[in-house]
Design an enzyme around this catalytic site. Structure first.
Site, PDB file in Angstrom:
ATOM      1  N   TRP A  20       0.723  -1.054  -0.024  1.00  0.00           N
ATOM      2  CA  TRP A  20       0.008  -0.053   0.077  1.00  0.00           C
ATOM      3  C   TRP A  20       0.757   1.206  -0.026  1.00  0.00           C
ATOM      4  O   TRP A  20       0.499   2.379  -0.763  1.00  0.00           O
ATOM      5  CB  TRP A  20      -0.969  -0.124   1.219  1.00  0.00           C
ATOM      6  CG  TRP A  20      -2.005   1.127   1.390  1.00  0.00           C
ATOM      7  CD1 TRP A  20      -2.199   2.104   0.338  1.00  0.00           C
ATOM      8  CD2 TRP A  20      -2.700   1.335   2.553  1.00  0.00           C
ATOM      9  NE1 TRP A  20      -3.267   2.818   0.806  1.00  0.00           N
ATOM     10  CE2 TRP A  20      -3.691   2.448   2.078  1.00  0.00           C
ATOM     11  CE3 TRP A  20      -2.941   0.713   3.783  1.00  0.00           C
ATOM     12  CZ2 TRP A  20      -4.333   3.049   3.064  1.00  0.00           C
ATOM     13  CZ3 TRP A  20      -3.634   1.486   4.591  1.00  0.00           C
ATOM     14  CH2 TRP A  20      -4.290   2.595   4.274  1.00  0.00           C
ATOM     15  N   ASP A  50       1.790  -8.638  -1.516  1.00  0.00           N
ATOM     16  CA  ASP A  50       0.479  -8.123  -1.467  1.00  0.00           C
ATOM     17  C   ASP A  50       0.128  -6.794  -1.925  1.00  0.00           C
ATOM     18  O   ASP A  50       0.999  -5.729  -1.437  1.00  0.00           O
ATOM     19  CB  ASP A  50      -0.042  -8.365   0.151  1.00  0.00           C
ATOM     20  CG  ASP A  50      -1.615  -7.968   0.118  1.00  0.00           C
ATOM     21  OD1 ASP A  50      -2.226  -8.902  -0.239  1.00  0.00           O
ATOM     22  OD2 ASP A  50      -2.054  -6.721   0.148  1.00  0.00           O
ATOM     23  N   TYR A  55      -4.248   0.848  -4.938  1.00  0.00           N
ATOM     24  CA  TYR A  55      -2.938   1.663  -4.396  1.00  0.00           C
ATOM     25  C   TYR A  55      -2.295   2.275  -5.500  1.00  0.00           C
ATOM     26  O   TYR A  55      -1.633   1.857  -6.301  1.00  0.00           O
ATOM     27  CB  TYR A  55      -2.016   0.348  -3.902  1.00  0.00           C
ATOM     28  CG  TYR A  55      -2.462  -0.460  -2.567  1.00  0.00           C
ATOM     29  CD1 TYR A  55      -3.859  -0.208  -2.166  1.00  0.00           C
ATOM     30  CD2 TYR A  55      -1.911  -1.532  -2.439  1.00  0.00           C
ATOM     31  CE1 TYR A  55      -4.203  -0.927  -0.983  1.00  0.00           C
ATOM     32  CE2 TYR A  55      -2.360  -2.533  -1.305  1.00  0.00           C
ATOM     33  CZ  TYR A  55      -3.465  -1.980  -0.714  1.00  0.00           C
ATOM     34  OH  TYR A  55      -4.017  -2.799   0.651  1.00  0.00           O
ATOM     35  N   HIS A 122     -11.697  -6.669  -2.006  1.00  0.00           N
ATOM     36  CA  HIS A 122     -11.042  -5.668  -1.196  1.00  0.00           C
ATOM     37  C   HIS A 122     -12.046  -5.102  -0.228  1.00  0.00           C
ATOM     38  O   HIS A 122     -12.513  -4.165  -0.272  1.00  0.00           O
ATOM     39  CB  HIS A 122     -10.498  -4.519  -2.319  1.00  0.00           C
ATOM     40  CG  HIS A 122      -9.338  -3.899  -1.485  1.00  0.00           C
ATOM     41  ND1 HIS A 122      -8.758  -2.907  -1.974  1.00  0.00           N
ATOM     42  CD2 HIS A 122      -9.225  -3.758  -0.287  1.00  0.00           C
ATOM     43  CE1 HIS A 122      -7.936  -2.241  -1.396  1.00  0.00           C
ATOM     44  NE2 HIS A 122      -8.070  -2.734  -0.146  1.00  0.00           N
ATOM     45  N   SER A 153     -10.562  -9.804   1.489  1.00  0.00           N
ATOM     46  CA  SER A 153      -9.916  -9.013   2.537  1.00  0.00           C
ATOM     47  C   SER A 153     -11.044  -8.423   3.314  1.00  0.00           C
ATOM     48  O   SER A 153     -11.902  -7.741   2.769  1.00  0.00           O
ATOM     49  CB  SER A 153      -9.101  -8.107   1.850  1.00  0.00           C
ATOM     50  OG  SER A 153      -8.297  -7.202   2.962  1.00  0.00           O
TER      51      SER A 153
END
Length: 328
Positions: A20, A50, A55, A122, A153
């Site tokens: 991220w 990941d 992002y 997500h 997630s």
């Protein structure tokens, strides 16, 4: 570094790299600094990365693809990405087969992969977990070779428990650290029973558990620790793990005297997480090479003893639990 089994995805290093930071929302990070973070992780032995399509609007994915291309390492590294947050508005109704396939195709292009190693929903709205058609769409993408595995997630333990009722879900990514302990109560047991891999994100509570943030800390305007302090942009649990800054600093100050001399607070935290057998991989993020190498080194330390685990639990109950335990 040892590997652990991540569902049917296979074996991955128990410490990976969360990316991220190299995409956005953590202040300004140059393209070269982002790529160097990936290179440093790979050089330190990490084989699990990941990322997510949001992002930096795909910037993080492209950095990973670039480094894997330059090293011809696509087959040596497992990359997990995420989809769904590009929806605007971000609603359960947007999780259609058509939208998911568009997101997957874009991530495949960004990463330079014909087949995504692992696709994760997500942090979708809770209603998504009660829509079998969404998981049927993921299964179809797998059947057609666009994704090799899929998972979720999640923000909340309840969402994780619902997600693993779907037999195709191989992994769950969840926040877990000394300031967010609820997943260890029931979810870890159920995940292990179903052979579901567990990916731990936000392990250092957005830097709180490095011991470098005090109650007067300030952050750049484009850092989520500035603009999402009260959940203005997305779930507040993603920022400082949902702990109010003052309470988090109090907890850190209570914890630091018990950290063994051989470990930094960050390493102590990562080692604490890895002491839970249900955890498949933990994904701290950083753009500082020395921090990445130090995080990886945490895996080489012996498990913490029961006394230290008791200390962590006591600090959690005294300073943190009232703010987070029932919420997530």
């Amino acid at each position: 570094m040892q590997q652990r089994t991540l569902g049917d995805v296979g074996a991955v290093t128990e410490i990976g790299l969360g990316t991220w930071n190299i995409g956005g929302d953590w202040g300004d990070v140059s393209d070269e600094a982002g790529r160097e973070a990936v290179r440093t992780a790979l050089d330190a032995g990490v084989d699990f990365l990941d990322t997510a399509d949001v992002y930096g609007d795909g910037r993080s994915e492209r950095h990973i693809g670039h480094v894997l291309d330059e090293r011809d390492a696509h087959d040596e590294v497992t990359v997990a990405t995420k989809a769904g947050r590009r929806l605007d508005p971000h609603t359960a109704d947007g999780y259609t087969a058509e939208n998911l396939e568009q997101f997957v195709d874009r991530s495949r292009e960004n990463l330079g992969e014909d087949t995504l190693d692992l696709l994760q929903l997500h942090c979708p709205p809770t209603d998504v977990y009660y829509r079998p058609a969404v998981f049927d769409a993921l299964a179809d993408l797998r059947a057609r070779g666009k994704v090799a595995n899929y998972g979720v997630s999640v923000e909340r333990v309840e969402e994780a428990l619902k997600a693993i009722e779907y037999p195709g879900v191989e992994t769950v990514q969840i926040i877990f650290n000394p300031f967010r302990q609820r997943p260890a109560e029931l979810f870890f047991e159920e995940a292990a029973r179903r052979d579901v891999g567990v990916i731990v994100r936000v392990p250092l509570a957005s830097g709180l558990l490095t011991g470098t943030i005090d109650r007067d800390a300030t952050f750049p305007k484009n850092d989520h620790r500035n603009y999402n302090r009260d959940g203005e942009a997305f779930d507040v649990g993603e920022t400082f793990a949902g702990v109010p800054l003052d309470a988090g600093v109090d907890a850190v100050e209570a914890l630091e005297p018990y950290v063994p001399e051989a470990l930094s607070l960050a390493q102590f935290t990562l080692r604490w997480i890895l002491d839970f057998d249900a955890v498949s991989a933990v994904i701290p993020g950083s753009t500082t090479p020395a921090h990445i190498e130090s995080n990886v080194a945490a895996a080489d330390h012996d498990p913490l003893d029961h006394r230290l685990h008791g200390v962590v639990r006591d600090v959690y109950e005294e300073h943190v639990a009232e703010h987070v335990h029932k919420r997530w």
